[in-house]
Design a protein around this motif. Structure first.
Motif, short mmCIF file in Angstrom:
data_model
loop_
_atom_site.label_atom_id
_atom_site.label_comp_id
_atom_site.label_asym_id
_atom_site.label_seq_id
_atom_site.Cartn_x
_atom_site.Cartn_y
_atom_site.Cartn_z
N THR A 97 97.50 166.79 52.60
CA THR A 97 98.03 167.23 53.90
C THR A 97 99.39 166.61 54.18
N CYS A 98 99.54 165.32 53.91
CA CYS A 98 100.83 164.64 54.13
C CYS A 98 101.92 165.21 53.24
N LEU A 99 101.61 165.39 51.96
CA LEU A 99 102.62 165.93 51.03
C LEU A 99 102.96 167.38 51.36
N MET A 100 101.94 168.14 51.79
CA MET A 100 102.18 169.55 52.13
C MET A 100 103.11 169.69 53.31
N SER A 101 103.01 168.79 54.28
CA SER A 101 103.90 168.87 55.44
C SER A 101 105.36 168.71 55.01
N LEU A 102 105.61 167.84 54.02
CA LEU A 102 106.97 167.67 53.50
C LEU A 102 107.40 168.88 52.67
N VAL A 103 106.45 169.47 51.94
CA VAL A 103 106.77 170.67 51.16
C VAL A 103 107.19 171.81 52.09
N ILE A 104 106.50 171.95 53.21
CA ILE A 104 106.84 173.00 54.18
C ILE A 104 108.28 172.82 54.67
N ILE A 105 108.70 171.58 54.87
CA ILE A 105 110.05 171.32 55.37
C ILE A 105 111.10 171.42 54.27
N LEU A 106 110.87 170.72 53.16
CA LEU A 106 111.91 170.56 52.13
C LEU A 106 111.94 171.68 51.11
N CYS A 107 110.78 172.23 50.78
CA CYS A 107 110.72 173.25 49.73
C CYS A 107 110.68 174.67 50.29
N TRP A 108 109.94 174.85 51.37
CA TRP A 108 109.83 176.19 51.96
C TRP A 108 110.87 176.44 53.04
N ASN A 109 111.59 175.38 53.44
CA ASN A 109 112.64 175.50 54.46
C ASN A 109 112.13 176.10 55.77
N GLN A 110 110.90 175.73 56.13
CA GLN A 110 110.33 176.22 57.38
C GLN A 110 110.62 175.24 58.52
N ASN A 111 110.36 175.70 59.73
CA ASN A 111 110.62 174.88 60.91
C ASN A 111 109.80 173.60 60.87
N VAL A 112 110.42 172.51 61.28
CA VAL A 112 109.73 171.22 61.30
C VAL A 112 108.49 171.26 62.20
N LEU A 113 108.57 172.04 63.27
CA LEU A 113 107.42 172.15 64.19
C LEU A 113 106.21 172.76 63.48
N LEU A 114 106.46 173.69 62.56
CA LEU A 114 105.37 174.29 61.79
C LEU A 114 104.70 173.24 60.91
N ALA A 115 105.51 172.41 60.26
CA ALA A 115 104.96 171.33 59.43
C ALA A 115 104.20 170.33 60.29
N LEU A 116 104.74 170.05 61.47
CA LEU A 116 104.09 169.13 62.38
C LEU A 116 102.74 169.68 62.85
N ALA A 117 102.71 170.98 63.15
CA ALA A 117 101.46 171.62 63.57
C ALA A 117 100.43 171.57 62.44
N PHE A 118 100.90 171.78 61.20
CA PHE A 118 100.00 171.73 60.05
C PHE A 118 99.37 170.35 59.90
N VAL A 119 100.21 169.31 59.93
CA VAL A 119 99.70 167.96 59.70
C VAL A 119 98.86 167.48 60.88
N VAL A 120 99.18 167.91 62.11
CA VAL A 120 98.40 167.49 63.27
C VAL A 120 97.02 168.17 63.25
N PHE A 121 97.00 169.48 62.99
CA PHE A 121 95.73 170.21 63.03
C PHE A 121 94.78 169.76 61.92
N PHE A 122 95.24 169.91 60.67
CA PHE A 122 94.35 169.55 59.56
C PHE A 122 94.22 168.04 59.40
N GLY A 123 95.30 167.32 59.69
CA GLY A 123 95.23 165.86 59.60
C GLY A 123 94.24 165.28 60.58
N THR A 124 94.15 165.85 61.78
CA THR A 124 93.20 165.37 62.78
C THR A 124 91.76 165.60 62.31
#
Length: 758
Positions: free
Chosen positions: A439-466
Motif C-alpha cells: 500500500t505504501c509503495l503503491m501510493s508513491l507509484v500513483i504519484i511518480l509513475c502514473w503521474n496522478q493527483n497526489v490526493l488520489l494517492a492519499l485517498a488510496f493509502v488512507v482507505f486501504f491503509g486504514t
C-alpha cells in the motif's frame, strides 16, 4: 538464448481469448492455491477468541460479513482492479514496485548505474497513465524530495526489504498452516487425547516430502496443479451451496455491512482481537501480484472474478449457514471446516484438501525462491546457487540453500506450535505486513509513475491503509501467542540483507575511489611499457569506467598482459529483462592500437545468466561487431567518468551480426574465423584489428579475477565494525562466489586480492 528470444516474442504477441482463458485456467494452480485453502482455518482461528456463539447468530453473521467485505475490498478492489496495473514490464511483487520507483525517481540505491541504462527499451516502456506534469507541481516536488534526501531513499529501501522479509516469513508459515489445517480432519476420527500425536507427524511428513520434491521443479507436475485447485474450489462451493440450502437459505442477508457494526458493537475488544483470524481469508492476495510475470493481468483477473471469488464466497456462506443452526459447540476444533462437511464426503474432502494445501504451499515456496533471486541480483541478498528448473517456462527457479532453510524453519514452527491458532496468528501478521508495504509503495507509484493527483494517492493509502492498519493492530496484540515468529524472522533476514547491501555499496565506492585514471595508461606511450603475450585477457570488475585498482596492482607486480585485454563488467539493472539486442555495451580504453576494450553485460533482475562457452563466444563476437560497425571512431575515452560505449546485441539477436566460427583444427589447435555479413566494406585498420582479435581467440582466453576484502578502520564505531567485520565479511565468506568464477577453468584463472579499510 532461445529462452530469452521466446520471452520477448511472447510479450509482443497479442493475446487471443483462447490463450487468455488457458492462462486463466493455469493460474488456478500456481496463483490461487494459497488463497483457496483459507476456508480450512478462517472460522476456527476467528472463534478461538472469546467472542462466543449465541442463539442470535450475531457473531457468526458478523464474522461472515467481515470475511466477505475484507475479501471484496482488499483482494478484489485493491489487488485485482488497482495493484495489478502497477506491473514492471509484466513483472509483479514488492521489488517490482521498488524498481519502478528507482527508475522514475532516479533513486541510486544500486551501484554501477549508467545513463546508458536509461536507454534500454524496458527502462522506458513502463506504463504511465497520466500526462506529463508541470515541473512545479506537487508530484515533481515529491520526486525531487526523494532524489535529494538519501535518508528517504534508505527508508524506501528498508521498507522494500521489510516487505521481502515478510514474504519469506509467509513462505515458512503458510505451508505449515495449510498442511496442518488440511490434516486436521483427522480430529473428527481420532480421540482428542491422541489426535495431536497423529496430526503433527503427518503434517511434518507431508512438508518434508514437499520440500524434497522442490529440486525437480514445478513444471514436471505442474499440469496437475490447476485441476486439483479447480476440483477443490468446486468442491467447497458445492458443499457451501448444500449447507446454505439445507441449513439456512437466508444466510445471504449476513453479507450486509449492518452485521459488521452489530458484531463490533456486541463483541467490542474480543471482536477486535478476532480480526487476526478474519484477515487469514485474504492470505494469497499478494501472490496474484507476485506471480504476474508468469501470467497476464487479464488472465489473473478472469480466474479470480469468475471462479475463485464466487467459490470462496459460497464456501464461507455455507460454513456460516451450518454454524447458525449449531450452537452446542464445546471445543475450538468444532469451528473447523470439516465439521460442516457431510459425513459421507469427509474422507474424500480430506484427501482433496491435502492435495490443494500441497499445491498452495508449492506456489508459496517457488514465489519465495523467485523474490530471493531478484534480491540477490540487485545485491540485496548474499549470492546463492540458483537452479533454473525449466528450459521452457521462464522464472521457475530452485535455490537449494533456501529450500532446506525454509524446510527446517517450517518444521520448527509446526512442531513448536502444534496448533492452528498460533500458526494463524504468526501467518496473519506476516501477510498483513506485506500488504501494508504494498500500500505504501503503491501510493508513491500513483504519484511518480502514473503521474496522478497526489490526493488520489492519499485517498488510496488512507482507505486501504486504514483497513490494513486495523488488522495489523489486532495481529500485533497476539505477539506472545505466535505473532513474534515473523517479527524475529524479519529482523534476522533484514539484518542479513541490509548488511550485504551496505557492504556491497561500500566495496564499490572503494573500488571507484581507488580506480586508476585512463591518463595513467595513456602516459605509458604506444608500447605501454609492458610485455604483451598472446591471447585474450578478461579482467572481471564491477566498475563501468576507469581502470580497476586490481589490474594496476597486478601489472605492477607482473609487468605483462595479453595482446587483447577486456575489462568485463557483468551487472544487473533495475528492470525485469534486458533484450538480447541490448545485452552488451562495448567501448575502447585508450587508442585503437592498445587493443584494450571495456565490455559491460547487462541483465534484468529476472534474466537468466549462463556462464558457459556460449557466453564467451558472445563476448568475443560483441567486440568483433563493435570493430566491424565502425563504432570505434572515438579513439579514447573522453574522461574518467564516462566511456563512449556502443550497444551490441548477442550473436543470435540479429541476422546482420558478425558470426564467429570456432572449431578445432589439425592437432587440436583451435581455428577461429569471423564471418562478416555480405556487402559490408571495412577499413584496413578494422580488418587488422579483427585479425588480431581472431589470433588472440585462437591462443585462448585467460581470466583475471579480483577479490577485494574489507575491514573497518581502527577507531570506527561499534555499529560499523559489526556491519563490516562481522556482518558483511561473515556473509561473504559463507556465500557463493560470483557465478562466472565457477565457470572459469582453473587452468585459465588468475586471482588477485586486495584489502580495503573503510
Amino acid at each position: 538464448m532461445d529462452l530469452e528470444s521466446r520471452i520477448f516474442h511472447n510479450s509482443n504477441k497479442k493475446e487471443s481469448w483462447r490463450s487468455v482463458l488457458t492462462l486463466a485456467y493455469q493460474s488456478l494452480g500456481v496463483v490461487y492455491g494459497e488463497i483457496s485453502t483459507s476456508p480450512l482455518f478462517v472460522y476456527r482461528n476467528t472463534f478461538s477468541e472469546d467472542i462466543g456463539h449465541t442463539d442470535t447468530n450475531e457473531e457468526i453473521f458478523g464474522v461472515l460479513s467481515l470475511v466477505f467485505w475484507t475479501l471484496t475490498l482488499v483482494t478484489l478492489v485493491k489487488y485485482v482492479f488497482i495493484v495489478l496495473r502497477a506491473d514492471d514490464n509484466g513483472e509483479g511483487g514488492t521489488f517490482a514496485l521498488y524498481s519502478l520507483l528507482c527508475r522514475h525517481a532516479r533513486l541510486r540505491s544500486f551501484h554501477n548505474c549508467q545513463l546508458e541504462d536509461e536507454e534500454l527499451s524496458e527502462y522506458r516502456s513502463s506504463r504511465c497513465f497520466g500526462a506529463d506534469v508541470p515541473e512545479r507541481s506537487l508530484n515533481c516536488r515529491v520526486k525531487n524530495t526523494l532524489e535529494k534526501h538519501k535518508f528517504l531513499q534508505s527508508v524506501l529501501l528498508v521498507l522494500a526489504l521489510i516487505g521481502t522479509c515478510m514474504v519469506v516469513g509467509v513462505g515458512v508459515l503458510k505451508p505449515a498452516i495449510s498442511v496442518f489445517s488440511a490434516v486436521s480432519g483427522l480430529e473428527l476420527s481420532v480421540s482428542k487425547e491422541h489426535h495431536r500425536y497423529v496430526e503433527v507427524p503427518a503434517a511434518c511428513l507431508i512438508l518434508i516430502g514437499l520440500f524434497a520434491l522442490q529440486r525437480y521443479g514445478t513444471h514436471r507436475v505442474g499440469f496437475i496443479f490447476a485441476p486439483i485447485v479447480l476440483t477443490w474450489l468446486l468442491c467447497i462451493a458445492a458443499i457451501g451451496i448444500y449447507n446454505i440450502y439445507y441449513w439456512n437459505p437466508h444466510v445471504y442477508k449476513a453479507l450486509s455491512p449492518y452485521y459488521v457494526f452489530q458484531f463490533i458493537k456486541k463483541t467490542k475488544t474480543a471482536g477486535w482481537m478476532s480480526l487476526g483470524g478474519i484477515l487469514l481469508c485474504i492470505t494469497g492476495s499478494e501472490a496474484m501480484f507476485a506471480d504476474l510475470g508468469h501470467f497476464s493481468p487479464l488472465s489473473i483477473k478472469i480466474a479470480f472474478t469468475a471462479v475463485v471469488y464466487p467459490c470462496l464466497t459460497l464456501a464461507y456462506m455455507g460454513q456460516a449457514a451450518y454454524f447458525s443452526r449449531h450452537h452446542d459447540i464445546k471445543h475450538e476444533y468444532e469451528f473447523g471446516f470439516y465439521v460442516s462437511v457431510p459425513g459421507k464426503l469427509r474422507w474424500p474432502v480430506v484427501v482433496i484438501a491435502i492435495l490443494a494445501a500441497v499445491v498452495g504451499s508449492q506456489s508459496i515456496i517457488t514465489g519465495t525462491f523467485s523474490i530471493i533471486k531478484q534480491c540477490s541480483a540487485l545485491n540485496c541478498f548474499p549470492r546463492v546457487k540458483v537452479v533454473h528448473t525449466s528450459s521452457k517456462i521462464h522464472g521457475q527457479v530452485y535455490i537449494p540453500e533456501i529450500n532446506w532453510l525454509l524446510m527446517l524453519m517450517c518444521l520448527a514452527v509446526t512442531i513448536g506450535f502444534g496448533d492452528i491458532r498460533r500458526l494463524g496468528n504468526a501467518s496473519g501478521l506476516a501477510v498483513i505486513s506485506v500488504m501494508l508495504v504494498t500500500t505504501c509503495l503503491m501510493s508513491l507509484v500513483i504519484i511518480l509513475c502514473w503521474n496522478q493527483n497526489v490526493l488520489l494517492a492519499l485517498a488510496f493509502v488512507v482507505f486501504f491503509g486504514t483497513i490494513e492498519a486495523v488488522f495489523f493492530s489486532a495481529s500485533i496484540m497476539k505477539f506472545f501467542e505466535g505473532a513474534w515468529v515473523p517479527i524475529v524472522m524479519s529482523v534476522v533476514f533484514l539484518s542479513v540483507m541490509y548488511s550485504w547491501h551496505y557492504g556491497t555499496l561500500k566495496k564499490y565506492e572503494l573500488d571507484v575511489q581507488n580506480k586508476v585514471s585512463v591518463n595513467w595508461l595513456l602516459s605509458l606511450g604506444p608500447s605501454l611499457g609492458f610485455v604483451r603475450v598472446r591471447g585474450i585477457g578478461v579482467v572481471h570488475t564491477e566498475l563501468v569506467s576507469g581502470i580497476p585498482a586490481i589490474f594496476s596492482h597486478f601489472v605492477t607486480n607482473l609487468p605483462a598482459f595479453h595482446q587483447v585485454l577486456v575489462f568485463l563488467c557483468i551487472k544487473h539493472v533495475p528492470i525485469p529483462h534486458v533484450r538480447p539486442q541490448e545485452r552488451f555495451l562495448v567501448g575502447r580504453v585508450g587508442p585503437r592500437n592498445f587493443r584494450i576494450y571495456r565490455c559491460i553485460v547487462r541483465y534484468g533482475y529476472r534474466d537468466i545468466h549462463k556462464d558457459d562457452d556460449e557466453f564467451e563466444k558472445d563476448l568475443v563476437c560483441s567486440i568483433a561487431e563493435f570493430i566491424r560497425t565502425g563504432n570505434s571512431s572515438n579513439e579514447a575515452e573522453k574522461d574518467d567518468h564516462h566511456d563512449v560505449m556502443a550497444v551490441v546485441g548477442t550473436c543470435s539477436s540479429s541476422t546482420h551480426h558478425i558470426i564467429m566460427s570456432d572449431e578445432n583444427g589439425k592437432g587440436q589447435k583451435k581455428k577461429v574465423r569471423f564471418i562478416v555479413p555480405e556487402k559490408q566494406k571495412m577499413e584496413s585498420d578494422a580488418m587488422e584489428e579483427l585479425k588480431d582479435l581472431m589470433e588472440a581467440r585462437e591462443a585462448g582466453v585467460a581470466y583475471i579475477i579480483g577479490h577485494s576484502y574489507m575491514r573497518a578502520k581502527p577507531g570506527s564505531s561499534t555499529l560499523k565494525k559489526l556491519l563490516v567485520n562481522f556482518g558483511y565479511e561473515l556473509l561473504r565468506k559463507n556465500s557463493r562466489a560470483p557465478s562466472y568464477v565457477h565457470s572459469v577453468p582453473h587452468a585459465s584463472a588468475l586471482e588477485v586480492s586486495m584489502m580495503y579499510y573503510v
